[in-house]
Design a protein around this motif. Sequence first.
Motif, short mmCIF file in Angstrom:
data_model
loop_
_atom_site.label_atom_id
_atom_site.label_comp_id
_atom_site.label_asym_id
_atom_site.label_seq_id
_atom_site.Cartn_x
_atom_site.Cartn_y
_atom_site.Cartn_z
N GLN A 1 2.48 14.32 2.08
CA GLN A 1 3.25 14.70 3.26
C GLN A 1 4.36 15.66 2.87
O GLN A 1 4.80 15.71 1.72
CB GLN A 1 3.85 13.44 3.91
N GLN B 1 4.90 12.71 -7.59
CA GLN B 1 3.54 12.21 -7.39
C GLN B 1 2.58 12.82 -8.41
O GLN B 1 1.70 12.13 -8.94
CB GLN B 1 3.07 12.51 -5.97
N ASN C 1 0.86 -1.19 0.00
CA ASN C 1 0.00 0.00 0.00
C ASN C 1 0.89 1.24 0.00
O ASN C 1 0.99 1.98 0.97
CB ASN C 1 -0.91 -0.01 1.23
N GLU C 2 1.53 1.43 -1.15
CA GLU C 2 2.47 2.54 -1.32
C GLU C 2 2.12 3.26 -2.61
O GLU C 2 1.69 2.64 -3.59
CB GLU C 2 3.89 1.97 -1.35
N PHE C 3 2.30 4.57 -2.65
CA PHE C 3 1.79 5.42 -3.73
C PHE C 3 2.23 4.92 -5.10
O PHE C 3 1.40 4.60 -5.96
CB PHE C 3 2.25 6.87 -3.51
N ASP D 1 -5.97 6.80 0.92
CA ASP D 1 -5.05 6.36 1.98
C ASP D 1 -3.74 7.11 2.01
O ASP D 1 -2.97 6.97 2.96
CB ASP D 1 -4.75 4.86 1.82
N HIS D 2 -3.43 7.90 0.96
CA HIS D 2 -2.11 8.53 0.90
C HIS D 2 -2.26 10.05 0.74
O HIS D 2 -2.43 10.55 -0.36
CB HIS D 2 -1.29 7.96 -0.26
N ASP E 1 7.22 14.12 1.04
CA ASP E 1 6.97 13.48 -0.26
C ASP E 1 7.44 14.36 -1.41
O ASP E 1 7.45 15.60 -1.31
CB ASP E 1 5.48 13.18 -0.44
N ILE F 1 -5.13 4.87 -3.59
CA ILE F 1 -4.10 5.91 -3.65
C ILE F 1 -4.63 7.23 -3.09
O ILE F 1 -3.98 7.90 -2.27
CB ILE F 1 -3.62 6.11 -5.11
#
Length: 659
Positions: free
Chosen positions: A347, A355, A279-281, A343-344, A350, A340
């Motif tokens: 930040q 992104q 569960n990562e971007f 949950d993300h 980041d 995506i």
Amino acid sequence: GCNPLAETGRSKLQNQRAVLNQQILRAVRMRAGAENLLRATTNNKVREQVLLELSFVNSDLQILKEELEGLNISVEVYQNTEETFSIPLVPLGLKETKEVDFTLPLKDFILEHYSEDSSEYEDEIADLMDLRQACRTPSRDEAGIEMLISYFLQLGYVETRFFPPTRHMGVLFTWYDSFTGVPVCQQNLSLEKASILFNIGALYTQIGTRCNRQTQAGLENAVDAFQRAAGVLSYLKETFTHTPSYDMSPAMLNVLVKMMLAQAQECVFEQIGLPGIRNEFFTLVKMTQEVAKVGEVYMQVNTAMNQEPVKENIPYSWSKLAQVKSDHYKALAHYFIATILCDHELQPCDDEDQQEKALSQLYDYMPEGLMVLTVLKDKVQRKQLGKAHLRKAIVYHEEALRACGLCKKLRNIDVLQEVLTAAHKRSLLKYAQQETEDDFLSLVQAPDILSKTEHKIETIAPQFSKVKVKDFFRRLGPLPVFSAKQRWTAPRTIRIHREAGQLGFSLKGGSPAQVYCLDPGCSAASMGLKEGDYIVSVGGMDCKWLGVNEVLEKFKSVGEQPIEFEVISCQDTAASMHSKSATYSVGMQKTYSLICLAMEEDKIDHTKKAPLKLPFLSWGTKNRQKAASTLCLPSAVAGSSPIKKLSPFTLLNTESSLY
């Protein structure tokens, strides 16, 4: 080959397929007779009775068709025995055939054409028939593939040696359509070669479905098998363009190639996600594009399956399964992108630009009033777009379940129902977690997702050269010289004495050695030796495969004794004759009409250039509207004699009759 009596799940399916093929053939014959009787009779009572019989036959054929479709969707038998939570893959069933006896035709041809004792070649003919019989039940592994390729390559030798272009050999090949069960019979070896190619592709699909999809190696093997299956079917489509069997028509093969490549793409996605999806971007962005690609290719497969003329012959359950998979994987793509967004949150640590770039690659356009960077920074917009994707995912999941419920065969596949239901519940749970009181204010529509894959799936062309095959009939001589196209005189014996150590002629070429620079006054010429003759034996020893130096050595080894050797002369090739053939196949699937193509050749005007023959499918299309009977003949071709009307009863006496 495998033991045909072995009680495995796969052998049981093939035995059921063989039984259904016979039942369909019987029903097609009854329909043919009934339709011809309907055309011939003027008695109203007889017509009513025949129409009633036809309705029963049509019902029987429909039931048999559904049973055959059930065999084609019996995917559980071909899957790996390990417990798996994956949507089943679809294999192709092997085409069934009847036994063929090569003995008499080949022995007669060896005696007539090659002037050799045909009884000396009984072992070679038996080897050929044993290999063909073994190819009816190949093992589901590389050994089975190699055996089928060996027979395919052996057919190339057999065709060159025994099947002249000017006439047929009297060998009737019968193969049953994989989807309709209707037989196709021809004296043309091309039908045999095309059917073997189809079975090579089908066996690759069965190997692919058998692979263990819970391991990386298993998934790699599955991808490779489906790519090779697509390559063989594509090669079949390009090489044999006018096959009379609907399962090998260009349109059908095109669909099958698409389906195999789609299944390979599906295995690639499973391979990427096998270690687990973090569960990562950026990981989710990659998975979104990959799974969207799977949904896209299955949508293309479903579209192709619903086009004419494939729609009439492709199993309905296959078309529905392609639709189910397309909707399911599209739903997964929307679920991943929703994860995506929900949950993300962006930040401070980041990389904002990375992104933004990654997320913008997922969309062709953004909903009105939204920008990628704004969505990343604004928590409210991010959540609204994420929920829009979840709603679309739920819609696709529900559509997949609905399509699955419409097909009885798919409803019976338990693992398919479990996978679809679990994915649907997961999306519903995710949506419930994001639900708030002001949801009615959200009017954002989720945009479509652009697909992309880092693993391009392409066909792998068959590599026949890797299988080494020895010509069974090598003893007949080098293939470029001793072939069915070349006509030779019977061997003549030449007996000579050396004249001052000279033969009176020279030799040239490879094997066999050829006579040239013949002295017309030498003793060999007086014994009947001619310029261009080939030497086939010296002193009773076969030398078809010997070169010039080796033949001269044999001459020298005789010493002062008289030299005795045999030669053959090339005859003028006879004028080409029109090939006589009869092709039996199904007409349109709805009626299962049996189309008989027959042509009269005896009165062809050889002074006129005959136009090209219409392909089989063109004949069927041209005559479909006026085919009140199951007997459809092509219209007369310029330069040929009128075509006589035939009845099924006259066909019973022809040498190439199906019956």
